[in-house]
Design a protein around this motif. Structure first.
Motif, mmCIF file in Angstrom:
data_model
loop_
_atom_site.group_PDB
_atom_site.id
_atom_site.type_symbol
_atom_site.label_atom_id
_atom_site.label_comp_id
_atom_site.label_asym_id
_atom_site.label_seq_id
_atom_site.Cartn_x
_atom_site.Cartn_y
_atom_site.Cartn_z
ATOM 1 N N PHE A 58 0.932 -0.893 0.035
ATOM 2 C CA PHE A 58 -0.033 0.048 -0.252
ATOM 3 C C PHE A 58 0.987 1.724 -0.396
ATOM 4 N N PRO A 59 0.689 1.857 -1.435
ATOM 5 C CA PRO A 59 1.658 3.435 -0.525
ATOM 6 C C PRO A 59 1.170 3.799 -0.073
ATOM 7 N N ASP A 60 2.003 4.661 0.716
ATOM 8 C CA ASP A 60 1.660 5.962 1.749
ATOM 9 C C ASP A 60 1.461 5.100 3.079
ATOM 10 N N THR A 61 1.594 4.022 2.766
ATOM 11 C CA THR A 61 1.912 3.676 4.500
ATOM 12 C C THR A 61 3.266 3.345 5.029
ATOM 13 N N LEU A 62 4.192 2.608 4.138
ATOM 14 C CA LEU A 62 5.514 2.223 5.132
ATOM 15 C C LEU A 62 5.470 0.637 5.341
ATOM 16 N N GLY A 63 4.222 0.257 5.102
ATOM 17 C CA GLY A 63 4.330 -1.244 5.574
ATOM 18 C C GLY A 63 3.087 -1.084 6.792
ATOM 19 N N SER A 64 2.783 -0.455 7.393
ATOM 20 C CA SER A 64 2.436 -0.141 8.823
ATOM 21 C C SER A 64 0.443 -0.503 8.441
ATOM 22 N N PHE A 65 0.174 -1.157 9.799
ATOM 23 C CA PHE A 65 -1.079 -1.627 10.196
ATOM 24 C C PHE A 65 -1.626 -0.224 10.423
ATOM 25 N N LYS A 66 -1.377 0.856 10.853
ATOM 26 C CA LYS A 66 -1.988 1.822 11.430
ATOM 27 C C LYS A 66 -2.997 3.012 10.600
ATOM 28 N N PRO A 67 -2.992 2.713 9.189
ATOM 29 C CA PRO A 67 -3.589 3.083 8.439
ATOM 30 C C PRO A 67 -5.156 2.565 8.206
ATOM 31 N N HIS A 68 -4.992 1.360 8.419
ATOM 32 C CA HIS A 68 -5.711 0.381 8.114
ATOM 33 C C HIS A 68 -7.165 0.375 9.203
ATOM 34 N N PHE A 69 -6.495 0.810 10.407
ATOM 35 C CA PHE A 69 -6.496 0.525 11.857
ATOM 36 C C PHE A 69 -7.473 1.703 11.520
#
Length: 194
Positions: A58-69
């Motif tokens: 996912f672009p702009d998430t840096l692999g973090s789950f945080k944006p999905h949360f």
């Protein structure tokens, strides 16, 4: 929420060649063994015609789950202000992927997908489930703009990655792309945490 996520689409028949407890290691080992080629968020081992799996970054998430949360968190105050048909589709999508649902008990994995060895799996959807979710996305996608007003009016915006409608819609659209590609191939979708 310091969790990272790697989203993989994979051919279930390839995974089914090993017992359920060995499927997760098989997927991880294949990912690390190949040097995938990137393409618009996608990483494909052996190019876009990969016959067994691909990774979506996912672009702009840096692999973090945080944006999905945060997408799930932002949906909660908005959902009661959205037309019932659109709310039903987005509830189905978000609760199957990243949101805990209105009662906080949504399951993000299909039963038995990785047997008892599913540690590190934050979501696992069978090809059948993926087809249903892709169909829900197809029904919801033309109506995303209807969320703009309710989102601006009712989404709480403390610190967090998903702070506006555009970021929410963009992340949801990327999930739609993942589901659409996996459904087209008849593959499953797996979210792995690091």
């Amino acid at each position: 929420m310091g969790l990272d996520i790697t989203v993989v689409i994979a051919d279930r028949s390839w995974l089914a060649r090993v017992p359920p407890r060995e499927r997760l290691p098989r997927l991880r080992n294949a990912w690390y063994a190949d040097a995938p080629a990137g393409d618009e968020g996608w990483a494909w081992p052996q190019g876009r015609d990969s016959s067994v799996f691909a990774v979506y970054e996912f672009p702009d998430t840096l692999g973090s789950f945080k944006p999905h949360f945060w997408a799930g968190h932002r949906w909660e105050p908005v959902r009661d202000h959205v037309a019932p048909s659109l709310r039903t589709e987005l509830d189905a999508l978000l609760s199957a992927l990243v949101w805990d649902g209105p009662d906080g008990e949504a399951e993000h994995t299909d039963t038995g997908f990785f047997g008892e060895g599913g540690r590190g799996v934050v979501l696992a959807r069978s090809p059948e489930s993926v087809r249903e979710l892709a169909a829900a996305w197809d029904r919801a996608r033309p109506h995303l703009d209807e969320l703009h007003g309710p989102f601006a009016e009712h989404a709480a915006v403390p610190d967090g990655w998903i702070s506006d409608f555009d970021a929410f819609a963009d992340l949801l659209t990327q999930w739609g792309d993942v589901l659409t590609e996996a459904a087209r191939r008849g593959w499953c979708v797996v979210g792995l945490s690091e």
